[in-house]
Enzyme design. Structure first.
Site, mmCIF file in Angstrom:
data_model
loop_
_atom_site.group_PDB
_atom_site.id
_atom_site.type_symbol
_atom_site.label_atom_id
_atom_site.label_comp_id
_atom_site.label_asym_id
_atom_site.label_seq_id
_atom_site.Cartn_x
_atom_site.Cartn_y
_atom_site.Cartn_z
ATOM 1 N N LYS A 90 34.001 38.126 29.044
ATOM 2 C CA LYS A 90 34.012 37.457 30.598
ATOM 3 C C LYS A 90 32.741 37.637 31.332
ATOM 4 C CE LYS A 90 36.943 36.167 34.443
ATOM 5 N NZ LYS A 90 38.269 36.571 35.174
ATOM 6 N N SER A 134 44.345 35.542 36.340
ATOM 7 C CA SER A 134 43.236 34.972 35.414
ATOM 8 C C SER A 134 43.068 35.293 34.129
ATOM 9 C CB SER A 134 41.988 35.397 36.324
ATOM 10 O OG SER A 134 41.744 34.665 37.314
ATOM 11 N N SER A 186 40.744 32.098 36.285
ATOM 12 C CA SER A 186 39.441 32.212 36.153
ATOM 13 C C SER A 186 38.746 32.548 34.988
ATOM 14 C CB SER A 186 38.642 33.062 37.319
ATOM 15 O OG SER A 186 39.152 34.448 36.965
HETATM 16 N N1 GLN Z 1 43.648 31.994 40.869
HETATM 17 C C1 GLN Z 1 43.689 33.357 41.379
HETATM 18 C C2 GLN Z 1 42.286 33.320 42.545
HETATM 19 O O1 GLN Z 1 41.948 32.231 42.795
HETATM 20 C C3 GLN Z 1 43.299 34.509 40.637
HETATM 21 C C4 GLN Z 1 41.981 34.791 40.265
HETATM 22 C C5 GLN Z 1 42.067 36.100 39.473
HETATM 23 O O2 GLN Z 1 42.920 36.427 38.732
HETATM 24 N N2 GLN Z 1 40.731 36.429 39.192
HETATM 25 O O3 GLN Z 1 42.155 34.109 43.416
#
Ligand code: GLN
Length: 487
Positions: free
Chosen positions: A76, A175, A151
């Site tokens: 990532k 994410s 994400s």
């Molecule tokens: N979707 C969540 C957010 O927008 C989690 C993001 C993540 O785990 N990096 O914060």
């Protein structure tokens, strides 16, 4: 001839070790696959062709060995890779090549893996769909018109599309798990502090957790074992070895869960999962009961406040962490024409460099931390966090693991949730409590709803990561893995 891109990491490692195939052949097969399908999937922000082939050659020559020698991995783009572009999918870091690698990247190298490149994501890991990537979204291999989750949508899509057998993600609120769920792959969030944050571009430091993405539970465990464990360079790293996650995954795969107690969270039941998701979840519970598991209903009364608490804590930490992107130290600098003040240049740079969701979080977090509001918002959210932790601790006195759907809905079409941030935040309704508590959780495919993958989540007590692998592998042995339509 076998298509090398269809094999598991475990099989690839064995075939490379026995010299049935070379690491270079394996790397080449995956690079070819990326070339063929990534123009449509867009899982990668950067493909490191030369670096991958050179790393594979070092394995073939015997210079490098390790438990996953020659197995390709995608990383990532929020994780620092020395000399290889690292943007966190933001314009503000365009062109940045870190002078050092994250600890987990060093461990991947020590294990002999071959890094194929860097994967797409929501900017600075804020989002649930990759639609907030500054470089355009990733498309879900199951349906190119739908989101791959976020994400870490790029990491999950790369695996689902057979571009890589393994990938690294990061999970702050879901994410790793939510992209895993909507792409029909496995994603595990280790115990907070069980995997090093050194070299991870910080979003919310008290929540951020790197972890493995794979197509099978055993592969996820193999990757977890390689990247996990104490790191003195991360002050919140737990000074204990990784639990035996690989052994637990293999035990689970025998399909015996006799005596294992699964907790169904009462408060999640009314939380509007799509009917197809609820049905696949129910059938999975029945399958686990057939394997010997017992089901107990438990109450976690504060879980309903997890989402609001998260959306104060995570933006507060992000507003502080992202202050370093000021046009002075990294990447983009705007308006530095010799006539403007430092403050003006910083402001112009941040305005041009950050996308809308990142700005929303910085503004929200700055507000929540400002004097006069701190106690009412940030302080209150921290208290809720403690109550959620106690809910978990009490639940784990009655059961071995908690289970739920990973996400209330299957992959949604692009554009359907970007106009209302709250609708996007709901994607993490079931994943966020775990992050506030700090325990481990995994998403494993459990079936389809309207032709799209559904994820099953297993949550375990802190440092009992092995338990979730056992249950997830048992479910996998009952329902099998999912194969997307041909691309
Ligand atoms: N979707 C969540 C957010 O927008 C989690 C993001 C993540 O785990 N990096 O914060």
């Amino acid at each position: 001839m076998t298509d090398l891109t269809r094999l598991t990491a475990a099989d690839l490692a064995a075939k490379i070790k026995s010299k049935e195939v070379s690491a270079v052949e394996v790397a080449q097969a995956h690079l070819d696959r990326i070339e063929a399908v990534d123009p449509r999937v867009h899982a990668f922000l950067h493909v490191d062709r030369e670096g991958a082939l050179a790393a594979a050659a070092r394995v073939d020559s015997g210079e490098v060995d390790g438990p996953l020698a020659g197995v390709p991995v995608a990383v990532k783009d929020v994780i620092a890779t020395r000399g290889v572009p690292t943007t966190a999918a933001s314009k503000i870091l365009e062109g940045w090549r870190p002078p050092y690698s994250a600890t987990i990247v060093e461990r991947l190298q020590a294990a002999g893996t071959v890094m194929l490149g860097k994967t797409n994501m929501d900017e600075f890991a804020m989002g649930s769909s990759t639609e907030y990537s500054a470089y355009g979204p990733t498309n879900n291999p199951w349906d190119l018109g739908r989101i791959p989750g976020g994400s870490g949508g790029g990491s999950a899509a790369a695996i689902a599309a057979y571009e890589a057998p393994l990938a690294i993600g990061t999970d702050t609120g879901g994410s790793i798990r939510q992209p895993g769920a909507v792409t029909g792959t496995v994603g595990a969030k280790p115990t907070y502090g069980g995997t090093s944050r050194y070299g991870l571009i910080a979003f919310s430091s008290s929540l951020d957790t790197p972890g493995p993405c794979a197509r099978t539970v055993e592969d996820a465990a193999l990757l977890h074992a390689v990247i996990g464990g104490h790191d003195p360079r991360d002050s919140t790293s737990i000074p204990e070895p990784v639990p035996d996650v690989v052994g637990a995954a293999r035990l689970g795969a025998t399909g015996d869960l006799t005596g294992v107690r699964l907790g169904l969270v009462k408060e999640f039941a009314g939380d509007g999962s799509e009917p197809g998701v609820a049905a696949a979840f129910r059938e999975s519970i029945e399958a686990l009961v057939k394997l010997g598991a017992e089901v107990v209903e438990v109450s976690c009364p504060h879980f309903q406040y997890a989402l609001p608490a998260y959306y104060l804590i995570a933006p507060s930490e992000c507003s502080s962490n992202l202050a370093r992107f000021d046009g002075v130290r990294y990447g983009l600098r705007v308006g530095d024409d010799g006539n403007r003040s430092l403050e003006e240049v910083m402001s112009l740079t941040r305005d041009a460099g950050f996308g809308p969701e990142v700005k929303r979080r910085i503004i929200l977090g700055t507000y929540a931390l400002s004097s006069g509001y701190y106690d009412a918002y940030y302080g209150q959210a921290q208290k809720v966090r403690t109550l959620i932790t106690r809910d978990f601790q009490k639940a784990f006195e009655q059961v071995d693991v908690l289970v739920s759907p990973t996400t209330p809905f299957v992959a949604f079409p692009f554009g359907s949730r970007t106009s209302d941030p709250y609708q996007m935040y709901l994607a993490d309704l079931f994943t966020i409590p775990t992050n506030l508590y700090g325990g481990p959780a995994i998403s494993v495919p459990c079936g389809l709803a309207e032709g799209l993958p559904v994820g099953f989540q297993v949550m375990a007590p802190t440092m009992a990561d092995d338990r979730m692998y056992r249950v997830a592998a048992a479910l996998e042995s009952a329902v099998g893995t999912l194969t997307p339509p041909a691309l």
